[in-house]
Motif scaffolding. Structure first.
Motif, mmCIF file in Angstrom:
data_model
loop_
_atom_site.group_PDB
_atom_site.id
_atom_site.type_symbol
_atom_site.label_atom_id
_atom_site.label_comp_id
_atom_site.label_asym_id
_atom_site.label_seq_id
_atom_site.Cartn_x
_atom_site.Cartn_y
_atom_site.Cartn_z
ATOM 1 N N ALA A 114 6.966 46.482 17.036
ATOM 2 C CA ALA A 114 5.824 46.283 16.145
ATOM 3 C C ALA A 114 4.514 46.156 16.914
ATOM 4 C CB ALA A 114 6.046 45.042 15.282
ATOM 5 N N ASP A 115 4.577 45.690 18.161
ATOM 6 C CA ASP A 115 3.351 45.491 18.934
ATOM 7 C C ASP A 115 2.785 46.817 19.440
ATOM 8 O OD1 ASP A 115 3.551 42.729 18.605
ATOM 9 O OD2 ASP A 115 4.834 42.512 20.369
ATOM 10 N N VAL A 116 3.607 47.587 20.130
ATOM 11 C CA VAL A 116 3.185 48.899 20.646
ATOM 12 C C VAL A 116 4.312 49.882 20.347
ATOM 13 C CG1 VAL A 116 2.437 50.209 22.675
ATOM 14 C CG2 VAL A 116 1.860 47.787 22.490
ATOM 15 N N PRO A 117 4.294 50.500 19.176
ATOM 16 C CA PRO A 117 5.414 51.364 18.794
ATOM 17 C C PRO A 117 5.540 52.635 19.635
ATOM 18 C CG PRO A 117 3.675 51.433 17.155
ATOM 19 C CD PRO A 117 3.313 50.334 18.083
ATOM 20 N N VAL A 118 4.419 53.158 20.139
ATOM 21 C CA VAL A 118 4.438 54.389 20.919
ATOM 22 C C VAL A 118 4.172 54.044 22.388
ATOM 23 C CG1 VAL A 118 3.397 56.651 21.299
ATOM 24 C CG2 VAL A 118 3.677 55.779 18.972
ATOM 25 N N LYS A 119 5.066 54.481 23.250
ATOM 26 C CA LYS A 119 4.966 54.181 24.677
ATOM 27 C C LYS A 119 4.976 55.489 25.462
ATOM 28 C CE LYS A 119 7.687 50.139 23.501
ATOM 29 N NZ LYS A 119 6.537 49.269 23.220
ATOM 30 N N ARG A 120 4.294 55.482 26.610
ATOM 31 C CA ARG A 120 4.143 56.715 27.376
ATOM 32 C C ARG A 120 4.591 56.506 28.819
ATOM 33 N NH1 ARG A 120 1.073 60.290 24.319
ATOM 34 N NH2 ARG A 120 0.053 59.280 22.529
#
Length: 244
Positions: free
Chosen positions: A224-230
């Protein structure tokens, strides 16, 4: 006149036969809380002989080779004290744990008891890792040499390369990686099940020959905090023969 004397002897004999030691441990379970993977973990369980006869610990066994006990090996008189020291090796055992130590005492009632240690091992890479929301990666970018022993000509496409990204769930809720976007042909293997708090996981990446040297991975998660990570990796030329 002989009957009272005989009765007294029988009572004394019965009382002596009933005398036994008793193991009394204040806290048979110890929680270490959160400990670092490189941190030594030891705890001493102290016990008292609360019975009316001596007792001796004759067998102390850990259920796991990662747990090593040492103990008082002499007789403990009534009212006397002894101890069982338990050492746990957390290296390579990240995540929650619970271990047991089985104790047998000669001359005691009950004759056996179980001690427990518990806690959570924090992976060593977390302290210096890269946090993206509730997932902390050992690294978020890497340069990896392609496979093959011969040097590549200038401008040639890199050969196949493989690498991995380790991560830990440092949040409070389970997180699942739903899908990973990657360039065509790049294969990414990741956990299909949710990764629970304090657990670790990994992504295993194979970049085929002919792919771009720079590869970006986009992780879509339930965080929920950072749904997309790279994550990023660069594929370099093969290492020279005999190179590290």
């Amino acid at each position: 006149m002989r009957l009272p004397t005989l009765l007294a002897v029988l009572l004394v004999t019965a009382g002596a036969a009933a005398a036994q030691g008793r193991l009394a441990v204040d806290a048979p379970t110890h929680d270490f809380g959160r400990i670092a993977e490189a941190e030594a973990a030891q705890h001493t369980f102290r016990f008292t002989n609360a019975g009316d006869a001596p007792l001796r610990l004759t067998r102390v066994e850990a259920a796991c080779g990662c747990t090593t006990p040492s103990w008082t090996d002499t007789a403990v008189p009534p009212g006397g004290e002894g101890q069982v020291e338990v050492a746990f090796d957390p290296e390579g055992r990240s995540g929650p744990f619970e271990k047991t130590v089985y104790v047998v005492a000669e001359g005691a009632d009950p004759a056996a008891l179980t001690l427990r240690i518990a806690g959570t091992v924090v992976p060593s890479f977390v302290a210096g890792g890269v946090a993206q929301g509730s997932l902390t990666f050992e690294r978020d970018r890497v340069e990896v040499a392609s496979e093959g022993g011969a040097a590549q000509a200038a401008g040639a496409q890199p050969a196949e390369a493989q690498t991995s990204f380790r991560f830990a769930n440092t949040g409070e809720r389970p997180i699942r990686i739903e899908r990973v976007e990657a360039p065509a042909g790049v294969d990414v293997v990741f956990p299909e099940r949710p990764v629970f708090p304090d657990q670790t996981g990994g992504l295993f990446v194979t970049v085929p020959a002919g792919s771009p040297a720079d590869v970006e991975l986009v992780l879509h998660t339930t965080d929920a905090d950072v749904p997309v990570k790279r994550l990023a990796l660069r594929v370099g030329p093969p290492r020279p023969a005999g190179g590290e």
